[in-house]
Write a protein that holds these residues in place. Structure first.
Motif, PDB file in Angstrom:
ATOM      1  N   ASP A   4       0.843  -1.188   0.000  1.00  0.00           N
ATOM      2  CA  ASP A   4       0.000   0.000   0.000  1.00  0.00           C
ATOM      3  C   ASP A   4       0.882   1.242   0.000  1.00  0.00           C
ATOM      4  N   ARG A   5       0.351   2.322  -0.579  1.00  0.00           N
ATOM      5  CA  ARG A   5       1.114   3.580  -0.633  1.00  0.00           C
ATOM      6  C   ARG A   5       1.235   4.235   0.735  1.00  0.00           C
ATOM      7  N   ASN A   6       0.326   3.885   1.660  1.00  0.00           N
ATOM      8  CA  ASN A   6       0.379   4.382   3.035  1.00  0.00           C
ATOM      9  C   ASN A   6       0.684   3.225   3.974  1.00  0.00           C
ATOM     10  N   ASN A   7       1.207   3.544   5.159  1.00  0.00           N
ATOM     11  CA  ASN A   7       1.460   2.469   6.123  1.00  0.00           C
ATOM     12  C   ASN A   7       0.299   2.311   7.103  1.00  0.00           C
ATOM     13  N   PHE A   8      -0.883   2.757   6.675  1.00  0.00           N
ATOM     14  CA  PHE A   8      -2.070   2.667   7.512  1.00  0.00           C
ATOM     15  C   PHE A   8      -3.304   2.519   6.632  1.00  0.00           C
ATOM     16  N   LEU A  23     -13.287  15.144  13.639  1.00  0.00           N
ATOM     17  CA  LEU A  23     -12.462  14.055  14.134  1.00  0.00           C
ATOM     18  C   LEU A  23     -11.019  14.296  13.726  1.00  0.00           C
ATOM     19  N   ASP A  24     -10.089  13.731  14.513  1.00  0.00           N
ATOM     20  CA  ASP A  24      -8.697  13.806  14.099  1.00  0.00           C
ATOM     21  C   ASP A  24      -8.353  12.552  13.294  1.00  0.00           C
ATOM     22  N   PRO A  25      -7.371  12.623  12.409  1.00  0.00           N
ATOM     23  CA  PRO A  25      -7.066  11.491  11.525  1.00  0.00           C
ATOM     24  C   PRO A  25      -6.748  10.195  12.262  1.00  0.00           C
ATOM     25  N   ALA A  26      -6.084  10.285  13.423  1.00  0.00           N
ATOM     26  CA  ALA A  26      -5.695   9.071  14.136  1.00  0.00           C
ATOM     27  C   ALA A  26      -6.889   8.282  14.652  1.00  0.00           C
ATOM     28  N   SER A  27      -8.041   8.940  14.813  1.00  0.00           N
ATOM     29  CA  SER A  27      -9.217   8.251  15.343  1.00  0.00           C
ATOM     30  C   SER A  27      -9.814   7.266  14.346  1.00  0.00           C
ATOM     31  N   ILE A  28      -9.569   7.476  13.048  1.00  0.00           N
ATOM     32  CA  ILE A  28     -10.141   6.578  12.043  1.00  0.00           C
ATOM     33  C   ILE A  28      -9.055   5.970  11.158  1.00  0.00           C
ATOM     34  N   SER A  29      -7.826   5.903  11.680  1.00  0.00           N
ATOM     35  CA  SER A  29      -6.719   5.324  10.916  1.00  0.00           C
ATOM     36  C   SER A  29      -6.047   4.243  11.751  1.00  0.00           C
ATOM     37  N   PHE A  30      -5.553   3.205  11.076  1.00  0.00           N
ATOM     38  CA  PHE A  30      -5.068   2.021  11.767  1.00  0.00           C
ATOM     39  C   PHE A  30      -3.753   1.569  11.122  1.00  0.00           C
ATOM     40  N   PHE A  46       4.095  -6.467   5.429  1.00  0.00           N
ATOM     41  CA  PHE A  46       3.652  -5.226   4.808  1.00  0.00           C
ATOM     42  C   PHE A  46       4.809  -4.587   4.054  1.00  0.00           C
ATOM     43  N   HIS A  47       4.540  -4.106   2.827  1.00  0.00           N
ATOM     44  CA  HIS A  47       5.530  -3.410   2.014  1.00  0.00           C
ATOM     45  C   HIS A  47       4.959  -2.051   1.614  1.00  0.00           C
ATOM     46  N   LEU A  48       5.652  -0.982   1.996  1.00  0.00           N
ATOM     47  CA  LEU A  48       5.240   0.356   1.613  1.00  0.00           C
ATOM     48  C   LEU A  48       5.610   0.602   0.156  1.00  0.00           C
ATOM     49  N   GLY A  49       4.675   1.086  -0.625  1.00  0.00           N
ATOM     50  CA  GLY A  49       4.972   1.396  -2.021  1.00  0.00           C
ATOM     51  C   GLY A  49       3.703   1.592  -2.817  1.00  0.00           C
TER      52      GLY A  49
END
Length: 397
Positions: A4-8, A23-30, A46-49
């Motif tokens: 995935d392009r993001n690590n979350f 809401l803040d981004p961390a509340s709905i990001s994992f 997991f591979h970032l890219g």
């Protein structure tokens, strides 16, 4: 192996709440690595890219960092913004298809309010406080409603130098109804609720041009639009697949069979918004909704784990819902329609239980409860990112 392009991972139905400082981004990001460490799957990596090319003949895919081989490939890249043949719009309009886009939208809204509260130039203030939302689907209705709530409830509390009558919010929708996939009753209720939030809804009109902070619609009318938020459509994320890749169908989607196998390819699957599965019940493909993606992913995982392909995918439609504002929502469920406060409670409950992790659930519930009773939030922070050092990822050096 997950690429995935993001690590979350994030919860897209609530991106608009980031954009409106709810809401803040961390509340709905994992974070992927945290979830994989906690999970039961041994050996998951997991591979970032960002996948740039898929070679189906050699069973390889390339990111900006590496080349990876696969035995079976599942494409679940989802969709991106569709500008309907006008790609230059990406440079000038704001979108909310990702966490970063929602954060950028939030910062721009707050920046405009801060500048408008300082200026004595009436024309500049008019441009700063003119918002146009393009698209009357759930995202457009929700973000327009959030802006309307800010106009009605927040500005007089936190920006007393701004007259709320100076704030103009317009929602443009090309069809003759809002929330096109929902019932006529829900569409009419959503239109009524937006009116209560002082949003000017213009049905049957599309944006033809956006230049010099002016939106031109199809009847020739020009609207002042200091900020345009685009939610008008989506298109599948595309990849370079060479000459042997599949032909994409409507909306840049991969045509798949009832088992989510991409037609014409061996060991390649597609699920979610990027998959086009035509059935008797859905001759033009399934709706691009989270529930479809979740059910297809689980069904495909079951088939892969059992290595049996006897039960085709059947979508269990649990209904649709959209929130417009405080105590204002619409819900088309299997056996009933809900409006107003009951629909709003149902919307909150469904979205709350869908968020991953107890910490995230608790944060979201606390934020919602605090904001509901106090109208206050500590999330209206205007944080401009630093200009330097230059970033190679953005092509600055």
């Amino acid at each position: 192996m997950l690429v995935d392009r993001n690590n979350f991972h994030s919860f897209p139905p609530l991106f608009y709440q980031i954009a409106s400082s709810g809401l803040d981004p961390a509340s709905i990001s994992f974070p992927f690595r945290r979830e994989m460490r906690k999970g039961k799957v041994k050996g998951a990596r997991f591979h970032l890219g960002e996948v740039k090319r898929i070679d189906v003949d050699r069973k390889e895919l390339q990111t900006q960092y590496e080349t990876l081989s696969y035995d079976r490939l599942i494409i679940a890249a989802g969709t991106t913004n569709n500008f309907f043949g006008n790609p230059e719009l990406i440079k000038y309009v704001y979108t909310i298809k990702s966490v970063s886009e929602a954060m950028r939208t939030r910062d721009e809204i707050l920046d405009r309010l801060e500048r408008a509260s300082l200026t004595h130039d009436a024309e500049l203030r008019r441009r700063l406080l003119s918002f146009v939302v393009v698209g009357g689907g759930p995202s457009g209705v929700e973000v327009a409603g959030a802006l309307g709530e800010m106009k009605r409830d927040i500005i007089k509390r936190e920006y007393p130098s701004i007259d709320i009558d100076e704030v103009n919010i317009t929602l443009l929708e090309g069809s003759d109804k809002l929330l096109g996939a929902m019932s006529p009753q829900s569409s009419a209720k959503a239109l009524k609720y937006l009116g209560e939030l002082m949003v000017d809804v213009r049905l049957g009109h599309v944006m033809k041009e956006y230049t010099d902070e002016q939106v031109t619609i199809d009847d020739g009318t020009r609207l002042t639009a200091g900020m345009v938020i685009w939610t008008a459509g989506v298109t599948g994320v595309t990849f370079d697949m060479g000459g042997t890749g599949p032909t994409l169908v409507r909306g840049n989607r991969f045509e798949v069979d009832r088992f989510n196998r991409v037609k014409g390819l061996d060991d390649v699957f597609a699920v979610g918004d990027i998959a086009y599965m035509a059935t008797e019940a859905f001759p033009h493909g399934h709706p691009q909704l989270a529930q479809v993606a979740i059910q297809q992913a689980r069904h495909l995982a079951d088939n892969l784990n059992r290595d049996r392909w006897t039960e085709p995918f059947v979508y269990n439609d649990k209904g649709s819902m959209a929130t417009v504002g405080r105590n204002l929502a619409v819900a088309d469920l299997k056996h009933m329609h809900l409006y107003g406060w009951p629909a709003w409670l149902a919307w909150m409950f469904i979205h709350l239980i869908s968020i991953l992790g107890m910490r995230n659930k608790a944060n979201v519930l606390l934020n919602w409860t605090w904001a509901y009773w106090t109208y206050n939030t500590s999330l209206r922070l205007l944080v401009h990112t630093a200009r330097y050092p230059l970033r190679s990822r953005w092509g600055e050096r």
